[in-house]
Design an enzyme around this catalytic site. Structure first.
Site, PDB file in Angstrom:
ATOM      1  N   SER A   1       0.777  -1.234  -0.002  1.00 57.05           N
ATOM      2  CA  SER A   1      -0.062   0.021  -0.002  1.00 57.05           C
ATOM      3  C   SER A   1       0.837   1.294  -0.121  1.00 57.05           C
ATOM      4  CB  SER A   1      -0.941  -0.088   1.152  1.00 57.05           C
ATOM      5  OG  SER A   1      -0.066   0.422   2.379  1.00 57.05           O
ATOM      6  N   LYS A   2       0.545   2.478  -0.341  1.00 62.98           N
ATOM      7  CA  LYS A   2       1.121   3.410  -0.388  1.00 62.98           C
ATOM      8  C   LYS A   2       1.866   3.687   0.900  1.00 62.98           C
ATOM      9  CE  LYS A   2      -2.294   4.947  -3.545  1.00 62.98           C
ATOM     10  NZ  LYS A   2      -3.309   5.447  -3.545  1.00 62.98           N
TER      11      LYS A   2
END
Ligand code: GLU
Length: 287
Positions: A256-257
């Site tokens: 995920s970011k």
């Protein structure tokens, strides 16, 4: 019927390998059925979305060798459609204003949640709204709105589910699934600063774009229960679904970011070719 798939990223950061997999997956599903592949920019949350990230999405996808139809649907250009959907739900008495702050909700849950296993949780891991504002009298609602108190609009889930009756959706991997949106409780459909929620915008957009097959990560599987309900309440089309596996990094962590997964931009800059990145995405999906 022509298959129409879409990739719907939010421009809140640069795309990473998980996005590459998801975009390639959607394109592949369209290709293998001689269908169409669309792109949608989910830029409703003005506080987190940035023009440079949107430009990065086009750049990264083109570099990966993907092409999409234009014009691209940008959610921020369709606020009137979401408002129309909200008005329709409000007209049927299915929405109510919620004035609770996060802290108040937490306190209310702690007060009521003497249950041995803690407070009930929604499928997204968040607490289920205890329904405090559902019970407010009309004149109190009017008074607080007139006084300018900020509020969110919540769906009266019990009433909404009863109105819609029994619903199902079809997922390629799971078959026919009974929709149980009640597990989310009274979801927020709009906030003062964000005029529509993810749930409402997705249901409206997939219909408006004529999407017939929604492909997205398995982390959004539970949301489909809410989307199916909104489709029924708003008379929108119900696509088929294919929730794909999530991509994990070599450390076993979900990409995920926030977890600082390497962006496609950084992979490109460190000399990887699009073909290598495509293979990396496929290999990560097999982990
Ligand atoms: N915008 C969502 C995301 O970036 C995807 C929404 C969807 O595919 O329904 O996670």
């Amino acid at each position: 019927m022509t298959t129409v798939t879409r990739f719907a990223p939010s421009p809140t950061g640069r795309l990473h390998l998980g996005h590459a997999y998801s975009a390639l997956f959607a394109r592949q599903e369209a290709r293998s059925r001689r269908g169409r592949f669309l792109l949608r920019i989910e830029d409703i949350d003005a506080s987190r979305c940035r023009a440079e990230f949107e430009a990065g999405i086009y750049e990264d996808l083109a570099w990966l060798g993907l092409s999409w139809e234009t014009p691209v649907r940008r959610q921020s250009e369709h606020l009137a459609e979401y408002q129309e959907a909200l008005d329709r739900l409000a007209g049927e008495g299915l929405l109510y204003p919620c004035f609770c702050t996060r802290a108040e909700i937490k306190a209310e849950i702690a007060r009521a949640g003497a249950a041995p296993h803690g407070p009930p949780q929604g499928p997204d891991g968040g607490p289920i709204y205890p329904g405090t504002c559902r019970e407010l009298a009309d004149d109190e609602r009017r008074r607080r709105r007139a006084a300018g108190e900020p509020f969110a609009l919540r769906l009266d889930m019990r009433k909404a589910a009863a109105t819609a009756g029994e619903l199902f959706f079809r997922d390629v991997a799971h078959g026919r699934v009974l929709a149980t949106p009640e597990i989310f409780g009274d979801v927020i459909l709009a906030r003062k600063d964000t005029p529509t929620s993810y749930h409402l915008a997705v249901a409206v957009d997939d219909h408006a774009q004529g999407v017939t097959l929604v492909t997205r990560g398995a982390d959004l599987f539970a949301s489909t229960h809410v989307h199916r309900l909104l489709q029924a309440l708003l008379g929108l089309g119900t696509p088929e679904y294919h929730h794909h596996k999530l991509i994990f990094g070599s450390d076993g962590q979900k990409l995920s970011k926030r977890a600082e997964a390497p962006s496609l931009q950084s992979l490109r800059e460190s000399g990887h070719s699009p073909e290598e990145v495509r293979l990396m995405a496929i290999a990560a999906s097999a982990r």
